[in-house]
Design a protein around this motif. Sequence first.
Motif, mmCIF file in Angstrom:
data_model
loop_
_atom_site.group_PDB
_atom_site.id
_atom_site.type_symbol
_atom_site.label_atom_id
_atom_site.label_comp_id
_atom_site.label_asym_id
_atom_site.label_seq_id
_atom_site.Cartn_x
_atom_site.Cartn_y
_atom_site.Cartn_z
ATOM 1 N N ARG A 1 -6.214 -2.105 2.000
ATOM 2 C CA ARG A 1 -5.543 -3.345 1.165
ATOM 3 C C ARG A 1 -6.331 -3.744 0.157
ATOM 4 O O ARG A 1 -5.942 -4.517 -0.686
ATOM 5 C CB ARG A 1 -5.569 -4.464 2.670
ATOM 6 N N ARG B 1 0.922 -1.213 -0.302
ATOM 7 C CA ARG B 1 0.006 -0.228 0.108
ATOM 8 C C ARG B 1 0.682 1.237 0.178
ATOM 9 O O ARG B 1 2.140 1.345 0.266
ATOM 10 C CB ARG B 1 -0.891 0.034 1.205
ATOM 11 N N VAL C 1 2.493 2.448 7.122
ATOM 12 C CA VAL C 1 2.244 3.061 5.622
ATOM 13 C C VAL C 1 2.523 4.416 5.794
ATOM 14 O O VAL C 1 3.252 5.132 4.766
ATOM 15 C CB VAL C 1 0.830 2.580 5.291
ATOM 16 N N ALA D 1 4.636 -2.339 6.137
ATOM 17 C CA ALA D 1 5.624 -3.077 7.084
ATOM 18 C C ALA D 1 6.287 -4.227 6.318
ATOM 19 O O ALA D 1 5.553 -4.883 5.582
ATOM 20 C CB ALA D 1 4.814 -3.732 8.310
HETATM 21 C C1 LMR Z 1 0.101 -4.700 7.760
HETATM 22 O O1 LMR Z 1 -0.518 -4.963 8.291
HETATM 23 O O2 LMR Z 1 1.198 -4.031 8.309
HETATM 24 C C2 LMR Z 1 0.020 -5.153 6.223
HETATM 25 O O3 LMR Z 1 -1.077 -5.800 5.997
HETATM 26 C C3 LMR Z 1 0.504 -4.283 5.282
HETATM 27 C C4 LMR Z 1 -0.395 -2.962 5.120
HETATM 28 O O4 LMR Z 1 -1.002 -2.511 4.059
HETATM 29 O O5 LMR Z 1 -0.695 -2.455 6.229
#
Ligand code: LMR
Length: 343
Positions: free
Chosen positions: A92, A86, A223, A232
């Motif tokens: 997502r 993202r 993000v 992440a």
């Molecule tokens: C997260 O939980 O860090 C991952 O699913 C990546 C995101 O897009 O946040």
Amino acid sequence: MVKVTVAGAAGGIGQPLSLLLKLNSNVTELSLFDIVNAKGVAADLSHINTPAIVKGYQPESKEDKTAIVEALKGSDLVIIPAGVPRKPGMTRADLFNINASIIRDLVANIGKTCPNASILIISNPVNSTVPIAAQVLKKLGVFNPKKLFGVTTLDSVRAETFYGELTGINPTLLKGKISVIGGHSGDTIVPLINYNTNIPLLSSDKIYDGFINRVQFGGDEVVKAKNGAGSATLSMAYAGYRFAEYVIKSLTGGDSIISKVPDSAYIYLPGIEGGKEFSEKYLSGIEFFSVPVYLTNGSISGFVDPFKKLNVSEKEKKLIDVALKGLKGSIEQGIEFVNASKL
Ligand code: LMR
Ligand code: NAD
């Protein structure tokens, strides 16, 4: 002998995840596949003095379909962090358009090349990519629900960290004391405090609500902080490895060892003993859901029914109801995408 393949091995998650796998002495072969730079990452990791033999595979052109097949041959475990992450302002679900076909095609290759492998899906949106994988394998006639896992461990890792911050407890002591169930996106993520353990409680409803919100939207923090450079990766590599390590251990333990994993995985419940009944009784028939699992020889040998074992509170029941609403559409979207696809 355990051969592990990472698809998307040159990416932000793929590289540190592959490093951790290289350090696992139970891994005898580490196969790294990516559409770019897999050979470079493999050469680099191959200098580390652990037993795993590392090989890199990348297609020579867009038409080259052989590299993935060579990478997958004989795999016991395939971990997939391939796909786009993202950027700020995206959900997502916005990743579906690109990542759905990446997962469909990779999983079709798994179904044709190493149908007995355990498959761990990291790529988002997990709520849809796991149903995509299941539907592809069903279409190919090789679906083993006991070997398909959506990786939701990062939610448990975050829950332990944030709860530790709020209570002053060393977060490593909280493993297994908070089960995160549901899905992997916003309010489909449901942290359950295991009241059967001697976990210290949060001091007010406001702090509890803040904790739940932070776990549900923890991905957004990263993000936002990365500001366009992705989501992440390092904490995810840690979390993905934490789950993979249990699967690898179970693969080396044969059929006699049943290990309870402190983490949940997003699985197809009707394929697990008691899962259909659980889904019908508590989840309005939702078939994909994250629950703590038991593992035997790379397969799910059971799951923890939160309603029987975890003393679910009234507040938590309401969170589950909200999660079920969010999951339904994402699951259907994944299945319909595969039904409309030619494999
Ligand atoms: C997260 O939980 O860090 C991952 O699913 C990546 C995101 O897009 O946040
Ligand atoms: P990234 O862009 O850094 O890496 C992705 C890698 O996938 C790249 O190296 C790319 O070349 C490769 N790739 C693309 N198409 C491919 C294909 N067809 N076959 C093989 N490799 C291919 O992204 P990232 O930060 O590593 O994130 C990867 C995915 O993981 C994203 O979808 C992200 O949303 C997801 N993610 C999930 C969780 C979770 O908790 N499940 C956590 C973090 C990120």
